[in-house]
Write a protein that holds these residues in place. Structure first.
Motif, PDB file in Angstrom:
ATOM      1  N   ALA A 174      -1.004   3.609   4.855  1.00 17.41           N
ATOM      2  CA  ALA A 174      -0.560   2.696   3.806  1.00 17.41           C
ATOM      3  C   ALA A 174      -0.937   1.254   4.122  1.00 17.41           C
ATOM      4  O   ALA A 174      -1.319   0.490   3.222  1.00 17.41           O
ATOM      5  CB  ALA A 174       0.951   2.825   3.618  1.00 17.41           C
ATOM      6  N   ILE A 175      -0.847   0.858   5.385  1.00 17.46           N
ATOM      7  CA  ILE A 175      -1.250  -0.499   5.768  1.00 17.46           C
ATOM      8  C   ILE A 175      -2.742  -0.692   5.535  1.00 17.46           C
ATOM      9  O   ILE A 175      -3.192  -1.749   5.051  1.00 17.46           O
ATOM     10  CB  ILE A 175      -0.876  -0.759   7.237  1.00 17.46           C
TER      11      ILE A 175
ATOM     12  N   LEU B 184       5.055   3.494   2.555  1.00 18.73           N
ATOM     13  CA  LEU B 184       4.701   2.149   2.136  1.00 18.73           C
ATOM     14  C   LEU B 184       4.189   1.357   3.325  1.00 18.73           C
ATOM     15  O   LEU B 184       4.544   1.624   4.485  1.00 18.73           O
ATOM     16  CB  LEU B 184       5.904   1.450   1.518  1.00 18.73           C
ATOM     17  N   SER B 185       3.365   0.366   3.035  1.00 20.24           N
ATOM     18  CA  SER B 185       2.823  -0.481   4.096  1.00 20.24           C
ATOM     19  C   SER B 185       3.889  -1.357   4.728  1.00 20.24           C
ATOM     20  O   SER B 185       3.646  -1.967   5.769  1.00 20.24           O
ATOM     21  CB  SER B 185       1.699  -1.354   3.535  1.00 20.24           C
ATOM     22  N   THR B 186       5.064  -1.445   4.132  1.00 21.65           N
ATOM     23  CA  THR B 186       6.169  -2.187   4.725  1.00 21.65           C
ATOM     24  C   THR B 186       6.859  -1.403   5.838  1.00 21.65           C
ATOM     25  O   THR B 186       7.773  -1.924   6.471  1.00 21.65           O
ATOM     26  CB  THR B 186       7.199  -2.532   3.648  1.00 21.65           C
ATOM     27  N   GLY B 187       6.476  -0.171   6.048  1.00 21.50           N
ATOM     28  CA  GLY B 187       7.101   0.672   7.053  1.00 21.50           C
ATOM     29  C   GLY B 187       8.108   1.647   6.490  1.00 21.50           C
ATOM     30  O   GLY B 187       8.632   2.492   7.228  1.00 21.50           O
ATOM     31  N   GLU B 188       8.393   1.560   5.210  1.00 22.79           N
ATOM     32  CA  GLU B 188       9.386   2.444   4.602  1.00 22.79           C
ATOM     33  C   GLU B 188       8.759   3.788   4.255  1.00 22.79           C
ATOM     34  O   GLU B 188       7.627   3.853   3.768  1.00 22.79           O
ATOM     35  CB  GLU B 188       9.968   1.806   3.343  1.00 22.79           C
TER      36      GLU B 188
ATOM     37  N   ALA C  36       5.793  -4.809   9.729  1.00 25.27           N
ATOM     38  CA  ALA C  36       5.898  -3.426   9.258  1.00 25.27           C
ATOM     39  C   ALA C  36       5.749  -2.445  10.401  1.00 25.27           C
ATOM     40  O   ALA C  36       6.234  -1.326  10.330  1.00 25.27           O
ATOM     41  CB  ALA C  36       4.838  -3.150   8.190  1.00 25.27           C
ATOM     42  N   VAL C  37       5.087  -2.854  11.483  1.00 23.28           N
ATOM     43  CA  VAL C  37       4.865  -1.917  12.580  1.00 23.28           C
ATOM     44  C   VAL C  37       6.152  -1.665  13.352  1.00 23.28           C
ATOM     45  O   VAL C  37       6.420  -0.560  13.801  1.00 23.28           O
ATOM     46  CB  VAL C  37       3.764  -2.478  13.507  1.00 23.28           C
ATOM     47  N   VAL C  38       6.974  -2.689  13.459  1.00 21.08           N
ATOM     48  CA  VAL C  38       8.164  -2.540  14.275  1.00 21.08           C
ATOM     49  C   VAL C  38       9.404  -2.267  13.441  1.00 21.08           C
ATOM     50  O   VAL C  38      10.479  -2.038  13.984  1.00 21.08           O
ATOM     51  CB  VAL C  38       8.388  -3.819  15.120  1.00 21.08           C
TER      52      VAL C  38
ATOM     53  N   GLY D 143       0.832  -1.196   0.000  1.00 21.25           N
ATOM     54  CA  GLY D 143       0.000   0.000   0.000  1.00 21.25           C
ATOM     55  C   GLY D 143       0.866   1.244   0.000  1.00 21.25           C
ATOM     56  O   GLY D 143       1.892   1.297   0.686  1.00 21.25           O
ATOM     57  N   VAL D 144       0.462   2.232  -0.777  1.00 16.91           N
ATOM     58  CA  VAL D 144       1.233   3.460  -0.938  1.00 16.91           C
ATOM     59  C   VAL D 144       0.342   4.634  -0.567  1.00 16.91           C
ATOM     60  O   VAL D 144      -0.743   4.808  -1.144  1.00 16.91           O
ATOM     61  CB  VAL D 144       1.755   3.616  -2.380  1.00 16.91           C
TER      62      VAL D 144
END
Length: 504
Positions: free
Chosen positions: A421-422, A246-250, A468-470, A235-236
């Motif tokens: 994003a998530i 990004l939903s990856t945390g980046e 992705a949260v941590v 997700g962006v």
């Protein structure tokens, strides 16, 4: 399977003689476009006058419209011009006796562009064209219009081709033109069976560019790679504070190209305002202002191309929001009766949103995901991605100053944009026809469940990359998952990033 069009854009390295010939072709194309538009407007006046006379005489309006003279098309305009264009080689003065000094495709492509502009205007009036209302075609003014022309060739006997290695291209009537970057990607595409359709040469700032359009056969459907399938969905969330989360945390930081160039732009624009209209000094100052704006546009394009290609090649599904950019950047000035408030602040916000170019961001993702086998999913614009907790689904009200999302129901804490994003990625995973639809999702959001209960949406969100949260956020512009030189190191200090050889 089908055919695909693709363009390769190169900055040209022209000598003085070549620059003069290219400018002459651009001027011929501008003249031809104005000639076609003037011919169409003259025919439109005659047609409307004939319809009025027929209706006044008692003829039905539909029959009068059918019998009235038609608007000439490209073929009709070209045929009429051939009778009166003249030729200065034989002393025949006409409309354009210099026509033989430029390629005939400069005229034909300009006539085709005039037909397209005319059709867009009529379709917009009649309601056959979506989007904003298109105004009537306007004449191109020298020193103010975008210099551009297009040259075609016979694809069975190509005359537009790479020449003498990877640093030159050959164009009819222009000869061998040197380019700043390598044409290796273009040559590889041609070796795989692609065919060059045309070349469009245009001016941007102080440079001339050549965009080579090719057509290639798609023998099989482009499928996602193993790495894309393993990555799954991303997700962006596009914004102003950060260019994309990004939903990856980046987190991809916003380079703010317009702010970086504000000092140079202000200096050039003030120098332009001190010149006299019509003077040579004003023309030089105007060219400098155009160059500064062009540099900003190139840096912005380089950033967007780098990020969108990384997203299209890194994941199987890319999910974005359907943003209403026109509404987001509407002016807050108001009217004399009802003046707006915080007009200056809203104007600054509008500039920041347009500097991010969310519409161009989505447009690039639309065609790049098709190129590289991934899928683009567009989430409804009314989906509350920023206000919804990505852990339990509870709703919370946030102000623009709140950069950290803190859920009062479950205690979840994350960056505001990463949380959005998530949610976007989780919403993209809800396929149509299953137990959860968009309206059902809205009902869950409007009536959140008590703490300690988990809905289907929450379980799906928990399963989507819980790490992705941590994961620490990384302030980096460039490929979202692969390493390499940081793009912000090249463009953050005001250095111009080179435009890609191909859009992709």
């Amino acid at each position: 399977m089908g055919e695909q069009l693709r363009a390769y854009r190169y900055a040209l390295d022209l000598n003085d003689a070549q620059a003069s010939v290219v400018a002459q072709h651009a001027g011929a194309a501008r003249w031809a476009y104005n000639h076609a538009i003037a011919t169409k407007f003259k025919a439109l006046d005659e047609r409307q006058a004939a319809i009025r006379e027929a209706v006044d005489a008692g003829v039905d309006h539909a029959l009068a419209s059918k019998q009235a003279p038609k608007i000439p098309s490209k073929f009709d305009i070209q045929k009429a011009l051939n009778q009166v264009k003249g030729d200065d080689r034989s002393g025949w003065e006409g409309e354009c006796p210099w026509w033989h000094s430029v390629s005939t495709f400069a005229f034909q492509s300009a006539f085709a562009d005039a037909d397209r502009a005319w059709k867009n205007w009529l379709d917009s009036i009649t309601g056959n064209r979506k989007g904003r209302r298109v105004g009537r075609p306007r004449f191109k003014v020298k020193r103010r219009s975008h210099d551009s022309f297009r040259i075609h060739h016979d694809v069975k006997n190509p005359t537009i081709r790479p020449d003498a290695g990877y640093r030159r291209i050959r164009v009819p009537r222009l000869g061998s033109l040197r380019v700043h970057s390598s044409t290796k990607q273009l040559c590889r595409a041609l070796a795989r069976g692609a065919v060059i359709q045309s070349v469009t040469i245009s001016r941007g700032g102080h440079r001339w560019y050549a965009s080579i359009l090719i057509k290639q056969e798609i023998v099989s459907e482009v499928l996602p790679t193993r790495r894309q399938r393993l990555a799954g969905t991303v997700g962006v969330d596009v914004g102003v504070h950060t260019l994309a989360a990004l939903s990856t945390g980046e987190i991809i930081s916003n380079p703010r190209h317009a702010n970086m160039a504000r000092t140079r732009l202000t200096k050039a624009q003030r120098a332009l305002s001190r010149t006299k209209k019509g003077s040579n000094r004003r023309r030089r100052a105007a060219r400098l202002v155009g160059r500064r704006h062009h540099e900003v546009a190139e840096r912005r394009a380089s950033t967007l191309h780098c990020i969108t290609k990384g997203l299209a090649t890194g994941w199987a599904t890319v999910a974005v929001e359907d943003l209403n950019v026109a509404g987001m950047t509407a002016s807050a000035r108001g009217t004399i009766e009802n003046p707006g408030s915080n007009v200056r602040a809203k104007a600054g916000l509008n500039r920041a949103i347009l500097d991010v170019s969310p519409g161009e961001f989505r447009r690039q993702l639309e065609y790049k995901t098709a190129w590289y086998g991934s899928t683009l999913t567009v989430i409804d614009r009314f989906f509350p991605s920023s206000q919804t907790c990505s852990a339990c689904g509870a709703r919370a009200k946030l102000t623009r100053a709140d950069r950290i999302y803190r859920c009062a129901a479950c205690g979840f804490t994350a960056d505001r944009d990463v949380n959005a994003a998530i949610n976007i990625a989780a919403q993209a995973a809800v396929a149509p026809g299953r137990e959860e639809t968009l309206n059902a999702r809205r009902a869950v959001d409007d009536h959140p469940q008590p703490a300690g209960t988990r809905s289907l949406t929450a379980m799906k969100r928990e399963g989507h990359r819980a790490n992705a949260v941590v994961t620490p956020t990384r302030q980096r512009v460039g490929h979202p998952i692969r390493g390499g030189m940081r793009l912000d190191e090249r463009i953050g200090a005001g250095q111009e990033a080179s435009a890609p050889d191909a859009y992709g």
